[in-house]
Design a protein around this motif. Structure first.
Motif, mmCIF file in Angstrom:
data_model
loop_
_atom_site.group_PDB
_atom_site.id
_atom_site.type_symbol
_atom_site.label_atom_id
_atom_site.label_comp_id
_atom_site.label_asym_id
_atom_site.label_seq_id
_atom_site.Cartn_x
_atom_site.Cartn_y
_atom_site.Cartn_z
ATOM 1 N N VAL A 44 0.847 -1.190 0.000
ATOM 2 C CA VAL A 44 0.000 0.000 0.000
ATOM 3 C C VAL A 44 0.883 1.241 0.000
ATOM 4 N N VAL A 45 0.337 2.324 -0.540
ATOM 5 C CA VAL A 45 1.089 3.568 -0.694
ATOM 6 C C VAL A 45 0.260 4.727 -0.169
ATOM 7 N N TRP A 46 0.902 5.575 0.625
ATOM 8 C CA TRP A 46 0.344 6.883 0.957
ATOM 9 C C TRP A 46 0.954 7.871 -0.004
ATOM 10 N N SER A 47 0.133 8.489 -0.838
ATOM 11 C CA SER A 47 0.629 9.434 -1.832
ATOM 12 C C SER A 47 0.660 10.827 -1.233
ATOM 13 N N GLU A 48 1.857 11.382 -1.134
ATOM 14 C CA GLU A 48 2.061 12.677 -0.502
ATOM 15 C C GLU A 48 2.633 13.661 -1.512
ATOM 16 N N ALA A 49 2.137 14.871 -1.491
ATOM 17 C CA ALA A 49 2.597 15.893 -2.433
ATOM 18 C C ALA A 49 3.992 16.377 -2.076
ATOM 19 N N ALA A 50 4.688 16.875 -3.091
ATOM 20 C CA ALA A 50 5.904 17.641 -2.863
ATOM 21 C C ALA A 50 5.476 19.058 -2.497
ATOM 22 N N ASN A 51 5.732 19.438 -1.249
ATOM 23 C CA ASN A 51 5.226 20.708 -0.730
ATOM 24 C C ASN A 51 6.170 21.872 -1.001
#
Length: 584
Positions: A364-371
């Motif tokens: 599973v993957v938590w998709s996190e933005a490049a902030n």
């Protein structure tokens, strides 16, 4: 270096046979004096000064340049000829990612511009092409010092330091072409519903004309056997169908997707015009459900304890660009071998090939933005557009089970007291849910949360007794301030959400020539193993915590707090780490 560099299909969830990889050697030049536009380099008649290996950024060793200094404007040039099979078709030129602002010319004709350093874009270049050789020119502008730019871990100072690393400018994912008919399938959106045993498929067709006789045939197979076929008339640019799948085992095995059983359905989309095939695309999907029920995080309607590892996706010679598809696959395999069932991709929109291997192998993957790092109204515009493009690109991947638009108040540093920044975080939360109703959304991972589906805490405490005490009850957990930050913004108190510790550990252990730091330190293998147990076991035994994310998978530049070295050598035997993840 081979012209077949990173030759695998860059978009494995939407594949046509008629495509050409354009990775390999391109002409390249820095434009530090910003004279390229004035001198009309975009016309393509002028050879550029050096060579670069695409898709690697010039800061990386694999690019053949390896210059980490500031060069905010760069140019690329490549001659190309179309294969015979492309004749009579519309030609689409694709870029996986170009950081940050890009302009593309073909034979001196501007075919597209794009803003956003992490998302794909393409252009129909058919009308700009000529017989024989064609010249593609790309200009990329990266604002190295702008801290309101969505940048992830790319540092705005010359040398890497603390938690910030080498910058990535220009082309850093695959460049490729594909040929399509005047009427073609532009994209599909697939939404599983395991409760109804249905997959909803929205199809988007381009080039339709009034009165056209166009049909779409959908063939779904499982383990090589055809299980469903549907054919329908395409009357508009968007059509939607729900298709029932009857081959489930009601006990949760069968066709459901999970890390333990990563079952996937293969799909073929065939577009016909007047009975003749004009487009053929292969894809896949997974039937799985992510939900919060009674305060529990559930996968496929059952509570699911998450054991994630923080993965920043940096490689020693490629920086943000993996050196090969095998290297991507190996990272997934190593993560699973250590007993993790997921990864939190940190401050990076990862290569679609990574998500493909997570889908296939079960992670599973938590998709996190490049902030960004600071707030501005220009940042809001840039970030919102890029986040929506990110979600559109990755919506169909079953491995993605959560969206994380903001992390640790990056981009919103005054969110605790600034109403405008609070509204931005709320907007990102509700915008994300408006585009995807099937995945939980974290409004601000780590602390200073507003409305959120999961209550995520970052805690680098290394003393076992402190962790046991802190996570012995819900009340103690939500009132803690492990980073001396309030966990909720005033007015947004804890409301029964699942509690997860989504950054912890970070134990430094030097096992290579790399020098660096961590949040605590180990002296030898025995000490390291015990320190891992001391931070992991309290979370496993808590009863309050429903998952964790250990920092981190690999050493990265000056950080030596990975479970693996930067070149992916385990600091302890993989099986030992797996046993620790089991609580042993």
């Amino acid at each position: 270096m081979s012209e077949q560099l990173r030759a695998e299909h860059p978009r494995p969830q939407f594949v046509r046979n008629s495509w050409v990889n354009l990775n390999g050697e391109w002409e390249f030049e820095f434009d530090d004096e910003t004279v390229g536009d004035k001198e009309q380099w975009y016309l393509g008649t002028r050879a550029l000064a050096s060579k670069i290996q695409v898709p690697f950024a010039f800061q990386s060793k694999l690019s053949g340049i390896g210059d980490p200094d500031f060069h905010d404007v760069v140019w690329y040039r490549k001659e190309l000829s179309l294969p015979e099979s492309f004749r009579g078709k519309r030609i689409l030129l694709h870029f996986g990612a170009v950081d940050y602002f890009s302009s593309v010319w073909v034979n001196g004709v501007l075919v597209t511009s794009h803003e956003g350093g992490h998302t794909p874009f393409h252009a129909d270049i058919t009308d700009a092409l000529q017989n024989g050789s064609n010249t593609v020119v790309v200009k990329a502008v990266d604002y190295s010092h702008d801290v309101t730019l969505p940048r992830g871990k790319q540092y705005w100072m010359k040398d890497s330091a603390s938690i910030f690393y080498t910058r990535t400018s220009g082309i850093w994912q695959t460049v490729w072409m594909e040929a399509v008919s005047p009427v073609f399938l532009d994209k599909v959106k697939m939404t599983p519903d395991i409760d109804r045993k249905e997959i909803e498929i929205s199809s988007y067709v381009k080039g339709l004309k009034k009165g056209s006789n166009v049909q779409l045939k959908i063939q779904i197979s499982f383990n090589g056997a055809l299980v469903k076929e549907d054919v329908y008339r395409v009357m508009s640019g968007r059509e939607a169908r729900s298709i029932r799948l009857d081959d489930f085992n009601d006990h949760g095995q069968g066709g459901w997707w999970s890390p333990e059983h990563p079952h996937l359905y293969d799909v073929t989309f065939t577009l016909l015009e007047n009975g003749t095939v004009v487009d053929d695309v292969t894809s896949y999907f997974g039937m799985r459900k992510v939900s919060v029920e009674g305060g529990k995080l559930c996968l496929n309607n059952r509570p699911y304890f998450l054991k994630l590892v923080l993965d920043q996706g940096y490689f020693p010679e490629g920086n943000l660009t993996p050196p090969s598809d095998e290297a991507i696959k190996r990272d997934v395999e190593l993560t699973k071998a250590m007993g993790f069932n997921g990864a939190r991709k940190h401050q990076k929109l990862e290569d679609p090939r990574y998500l493909y291997w997570c889908d296939r192998l079960g992670l599973v993957v938590w998709s996190e933005a490049a902030n960004a790092y600071e707030y501005s109204e220009e940042y809001v515009r840039r970030f919102t557009n890029e986040w929506m493009e990110s979600m559109e690109r990755d919506y169909n991947h079953p491995s993605i089970i959560a969206w994380v638009p903001l992390n640790e108040s990056w981009g919103v540093p005054n969110i605790q007291i600034d109403k405008q920044q609070q509204q931005h975080a709320l907007t990102m939360y509700h915008l994300t849910k408006s585009l995807d109703p099937m995945r939980p959304v974290v409004s601000n991972d780590g602390w200073e949360l507003v409305s959120t589906d999961l209550f995520n805490i970052h805690d680098y405490e290394w003393r076992r007794e402190k962790l046991e005490e802190r996570y012995s009850s819900v009340e103690r957990a939500v009132q803690a301030m492990p980073a001396n930050r309030r966990l909720s913004v005033e007015g947004f108190s804890y409301n029964g959400q699942p509690i997860l510790i989504t950054e912890f550990g970070g134990i430094a252990y030097k096992k290579s020539e790399w020098e660096g730091w961590g949040y605590s330190g180990a002296e030898n293998d025995e000490d390291y193993a015990q320190r891992l147990r001391d931070v992991i076991q309290p979370l496993l035994n808590s009863g309050v915590v429903q998952g964790y994310c250990y920092t981190q998978l690999t050493d990265v530049e000056q950080e030596i707090n990975g479970l693996l070295t930067n070149d992916r050598k385990p600091k302890l035997p993989l099986e030992m780490i797996k046993e620790i993840n089991k609580g042993r």
